[in-house]
Scaffold this motif. Structure first.
Motif, PDB file in Angstrom:
ATOM      1  N   LEU A  46       0.650  -1.040  -0.015  1.00 29.06           N
ATOM      2  CA  LEU A  46       0.096   0.038  -0.006  1.00 29.06           C
ATOM      3  C   LEU A  46       0.798   1.196   0.130  1.00 29.06           C
ATOM      4  N   PHE A  47       1.903   1.274   0.891  1.00 26.52           N
ATOM      5  CA  PHE A  47       2.545   2.518   0.863  1.00 26.52           C
ATOM      6  C   PHE A  47       3.541   2.769  -0.497  1.00 26.52           C
ATOM      7  N   VAL A  48       4.083   1.632  -0.864  1.00 26.90           N
ATOM      8  CA  VAL A  48       4.864   1.621  -2.070  1.00 26.90           C
ATOM      9  C   VAL A  48       4.039   1.937  -3.203  1.00 26.90           C
ATOM     10  N   SER A  49       2.745   1.316  -3.538  1.00 26.46           N
ATOM     11  CA  SER A  49       2.037   1.902  -4.629  1.00 26.46           C
ATOM     12  C   SER A  49       1.630   3.111  -4.532  1.00 26.46           C
ATOM     13  N   ASN A  50       1.216   3.600  -3.455  1.00 32.50           N
ATOM     14  CA  ASN A  50       0.962   5.047  -3.214  1.00 32.50           C
ATOM     15  C   ASN A  50       1.779   6.170  -3.234  1.00 32.50           C
ATOM     16  N   LEU A  51       2.802   5.848  -2.594  1.00 34.44           N
ATOM     17  CA  LEU A  51       3.968   6.702  -2.254  1.00 34.44           C
ATOM     18  C   LEU A  51       5.104   6.924  -3.321  1.00 34.44           C
ATOM     19  N   ILE A  52       5.072   5.764  -3.959  1.00 34.91           N
ATOM     20  CA  ILE A  52       6.289   5.654  -5.104  1.00 34.91           C
ATOM     21  C   ILE A  52       5.746   5.291  -6.310  1.00 34.91           C
ATOM     22  N   THR A 102       3.103   2.093  -9.188  1.00 35.75           N
ATOM     23  CA  THR A 102       2.818   0.772  -9.365  1.00 35.75           C
ATOM     24  C   THR A 102       4.214   0.087 -10.073  1.00 35.75           C
ATOM     25  N   SER A 103       5.052   0.771 -10.628  1.00 34.40           N
ATOM     26  CA  SER A 103       6.183   0.206 -11.096  1.00 34.40           C
ATOM     27  C   SER A 103       7.119  -0.422  -9.685  1.00 34.40           C
ATOM     28  N   ALA A 104       7.076   0.495  -8.394  1.00 35.88           N
ATOM     29  CA  ALA A 104       7.653  -0.085  -7.456  1.00 35.88           C
ATOM     30  C   ALA A 104       7.081  -1.125  -7.154  1.00 35.88           C
ATOM     31  N   LEU A 105       5.641  -1.334  -7.058  1.00 33.28           N
ATOM     32  CA  LEU A 105       4.925  -2.452  -6.674  1.00 33.28           C
ATOM     33  C   LEU A 105       5.201  -3.793  -7.378  1.00 33.28           C
ATOM     34  N   SER A 106       5.357  -3.533  -8.707  1.00 36.15           N
ATOM     35  CA  SER A 106       5.849  -4.848  -9.473  1.00 36.15           C
ATOM     36  C   SER A 106       7.101  -5.160  -9.235  1.00 36.15           C
ATOM     37  N   ALA A 107       7.909  -4.035  -8.737  1.00 40.50           N
ATOM     38  CA  ALA A 107       9.240  -4.711  -8.421  1.00 40.50           C
ATOM     39  C   ALA A 107       9.495  -5.575  -7.122  1.00 40.50           C
ATOM     40  N   ILE A 108       8.475  -5.316  -6.398  1.00 43.79           N
ATOM     41  CA  ILE A 108       8.304  -6.176  -5.032  1.00 43.79           C
ATOM     42  C   ILE A 108       7.800  -7.349  -5.397  1.00 43.79           C
ATOM     43  N   ASN A 109       6.986  -7.543  -6.693  1.00 46.46           N
ATOM     44  CA  ASN A 109       6.430  -9.045  -6.766  1.00 46.46           C
ATOM     45  C   ASN A 109       7.783  -9.611  -7.470  1.00 46.46           C
ATOM     46  N   ASP A 120      14.062   0.333 -16.940  1.00 41.89           N
ATOM     47  CA  ASP A 120      15.314   0.827 -16.232  1.00 41.89           C
ATOM     48  C   ASP A 120      14.736   0.971 -14.676  1.00 41.89           C
ATOM     49  N   ASP A 121      13.629   1.504 -14.798  1.00 41.61           N
ATOM     50  CA  ASP A 121      12.890   2.094 -13.463  1.00 41.61           C
ATOM     51  C   ASP A 121      12.756   0.932 -12.457  1.00 41.61           C
ATOM     52  N   VAL A 122      11.876  -0.213 -13.238  1.00 40.75           N
ATOM     53  CA  VAL A 122      11.492  -1.487 -12.458  1.00 40.75           C
ATOM     54  C   VAL A 122      12.949  -2.418 -12.011  1.00 40.75           C
ATOM     55  N   GLU A 123      13.861  -2.447 -13.162  1.00 42.97           N
ATOM     56  CA  GLU A 123      15.001  -3.095 -12.552  1.00 42.97           C
ATOM     57  C   GLU A 123      15.842  -2.352 -11.483  1.00 42.97           C
ATOM     58  N   GLY A 124      15.679  -1.124 -11.542  1.00 45.47           N
ATOM     59  CA  GLY A 124      16.425  -0.509 -10.456  1.00 45.47           C
ATOM     60  C   GLY A 124      16.001  -0.486  -8.962  1.00 45.47           C
ATOM     61  N   TYR A 125      14.381  -0.581  -9.138  1.00 48.13           N
ATOM     62  CA  TYR A 125      13.793  -0.752  -8.009  1.00 48.13           C
ATOM     63  C   TYR A 125      13.909  -2.276  -7.312  1.00 48.13           C
ATOM     64  N   CYS A 126      13.847  -3.217  -8.217  1.00 50.49           N
ATOM     65  CA  CYS A 126      14.296  -4.503  -7.711  1.00 50.49           C
ATOM     66  C   CYS A 126      15.682  -4.450  -7.229  1.00 50.49           C
ATOM     67  N   GLY A 137      13.788   2.126   1.594  1.00 51.29           N
ATOM     68  CA  GLY A 137      13.356   2.227   3.091  1.00 51.29           C
ATOM     69  C   GLY A 137      12.316   1.222   3.364  1.00 51.29           C
ATOM     70  N   ALA A 138      11.548   0.757   2.426  1.00 53.80           N
ATOM     71  CA  ALA A 138      10.377  -0.034   2.587  1.00 53.80           C
ATOM     72  C   ALA A 138      11.100  -1.464   3.015  1.00 53.80           C
ATOM     73  N   ALA A 139      12.210  -2.029   2.477  1.00 58.74           N
ATOM     74  CA  ALA A 139      12.862  -3.245   2.669  1.00 58.74           C
ATOM     75  C   ALA A 139      13.480  -3.125   3.997  1.00 58.74           C
ATOM     76  N   ILE A 140      14.090  -1.811   4.491  1.00 60.82           N
ATOM     77  CA  ILE A 140      14.778  -1.583   5.789  1.00 60.82           C
ATOM     78  C   ILE A 140      13.547  -1.830   6.973  1.00 60.82           C
ATOM     79  N   ALA A 141      12.268  -1.204   6.751  1.00 64.26           N
ATOM     80  CA  ALA A 141      11.181  -1.415   7.467  1.00 64.26           C
ATOM     81  C   ALA A 141      10.691  -2.743   7.796  1.00 64.26           C
ATOM     82  N   THR A 142      10.629  -3.541   6.670  1.00 63.02           N
ATOM     83  CA  THR A 142      10.343  -4.661   6.780  1.00 63.02           C
ATOM     84  C   THR A 142      11.307  -5.551   7.606  1.00 63.02           C
TER      85      THR A 142
END
Length: 443
Positions: A39-45, A47-54, A127-133, A194-199
């Motif tokens: 939720l935080f990732v998709s709304n604050l960053i 849907t590309s970042a949400l895809s990266a988490i998956n 490039d964006d999604v790869e960088g997020y991953c 930051g999301a990864a560190i929080a987790t």
């Protein structure tokens, strides 16, 4: 001892629920704060970042697979010994398996860092999604050892009659994770890293509590000078191999989902898959929590050779699973639009994809609970082979068949139908195995 009284009480719905409800609440809450991450990732960053988490999920599942095997298999082995009154030996084995997890964590962390770049470089991502991953996974791997220990301590707290403490740790860690998500992403501008560190910090709460609790001799299980017993390690591996197989093939199937969606739709499809996986994971956590909570009781009664209690426990459990299945399937179907709208706006292309996909995938919730319980039951009964066959067939063989065949026939809708189709085939196999081994265990 007070902790042992829980196993000595009559097997009634009330007593079973007292034992398993904290575990159910814990797994539901853990899945909830995983959703909050999204939720935080998709709304604050975005849907590309949400895809990266998956897209990073398969790597994370690979990293934790061995730990999952040792945690579930080891818990079954150790609680069986407790039922056989081999208390000191069980504590030695418990300490030994925890040390094995630490070693596994260090090795997998190093291997993870060595493979990050090549894994995502060859996927043809933007490039964006790869960088997020790369950013997300590199931060997450820092916490490999604490996360692996969290997996173990969660189950051992339950087995030690401290399910309420396990729940408190999960809630505390989840609240910390959610709070740090906002602080790191919204306030500090740390992005998906930051999301990864929080987790990682959220998961570490259970690890810290476990180190403290199991250092105390008052605990039913506590650290003791370890003794290397190859048979214990082998038995834990065999008993837990189904859970490891599930973690491994779930990663593979997630990868297949992602690649198929990238082929048919593109990165929006991956984001839609992510949203649906969150919904399924949230509902499935009820079944997982029940199975984890009931497993120590199954193992204890099996070690005690108390067939009457074993039979009653399994009978009541199947009724509970059936009730939960109907409720979750109905709720997921009726609340599809509100659930999806939490992650993306109705005018976004991902929204329509996720709404359609969730309504189709929801039918899987009628079968998932029985399949999860069946696999967990055979693990608890120290029959890792049957458990592995069930888990591997469900998570890989059947999913592979449906993922290849159904999209060819139904297109994108075939991708959504793959999960219900695989779970239905898995249910047939679970029923077969349940009936085949009924006389052997006396349930």
């Amino acid at each position: 001892m007070e902790n042992q009284n829980a196993y000595e009480k009559p097997v009634t719905l009330k007593n079973i629920l007292k034992f398993v409800v904290p575990t159910i609440a814990m797994t539901v809450f853990m899945s909830f704060y995983t959703m909050v991450d999204g939720l935080f990732v998709s709304n604050l960053i975005g849907t590309s970042a949400l895809s990266a988490i998956n897209l990073t999920a398969p790597v994370i599942q690979l990293v934790t697979a061995v730990s999952t095997m040792l945690a579930t298999g080891g818990s079954a082995v150790i609680m069986k010994k407790m039922g056989e009154q081999k208390h000191e030996e069980a504590k030695e084995d418990f300490t030994f398996l925890i040390l094995v997890n630490v070693a596994v964590g260090i090795i997998t962390c190093v291997l993870g860092y060595l493979t990050i770049a090549p894994v995502f470089a060859g996927m043809g991502l933007s490039d964006d999604v790869e960088g997020y991953c790369v950013e997300y996974l590199s931060r997450y791997l820092v916490f490999t050892v604490p996360i692996l220990l969290m997996n173990n301590f969660t189950l051992y707290m339950i087995a030690s009659g401290k399910a309420a403490l396990s729940l408190i740790c999960s809630v505390t860690g989840g609240i910390l994770n959610m709070a740090l998500d906002y602080v790191f992403i919204a306030e500090a501008g740390m992005g998906i890293g930051g999301a990864a560190i929080a987790t990682g910090l959220g998961y570490s709460v259970t690890t810290a509590a476990g180190l403290f609790v199991f250092s105390r001799k008052k605990s039913l299980l506590h650290f003791k000078k370890p003794v290397f017993r190859f048979k214990v390690l082998a038995d834990a591996a065999v008993n837990g191999c189904s859970e490891m197989a599930t973690a491994l093939v779930t990663g593979i199937i997630t990868m297949m989902f992602n690649w198929t969606m990238l082929h048919y739709i593109g990165e929006n499809g991956v984001a839609a898959v992510t949203i649906i996986m969150y919904v399924l994971m949230f509902a499935s956590s009820l079944y997982t929590g029940y199975s984890y909570g009931a497993a120590p009781m199954l193992s204890f009664y099996y070690g005690e050779q108390n067939r009457a209690k074993l039979k009653k426990l399994i009978s009541v459990s199947l009724q509970v699973i059936a009730f939960i299945s109907v409720i979750t399937a109905a709720a997921s179907f009726m609340l599809t639009r509100p659930l999806v709208s939490v992650f993306c706006r109705p005018d976004h292309p991902v929204y329509a994809l996720a709404v359609t996909g969730n309504r189709i995938c929801t039918t899987a919730l009628l079968f998932i609970g029985f399949n999860i319980f069946a696999s967990g039951m055979f693990t608890a009964l120290s029959n890792g082979i049957v458990s592995a066959v069930l888990a591997f067939s469900r998570s890989f063989v059947f999913m592979l068949v449906t993922m290849i065949v159904l999209p060819l026939i139904f297109g994108v809708n075939g991708i959504w139908l793959a999960t219900p189709g695989a779970e239905l085939m898995a249910l047939a196999l679970s029923v077969f195995m349940f009936l085949k081994h009924r006389k052997r265990y006396g349930y």
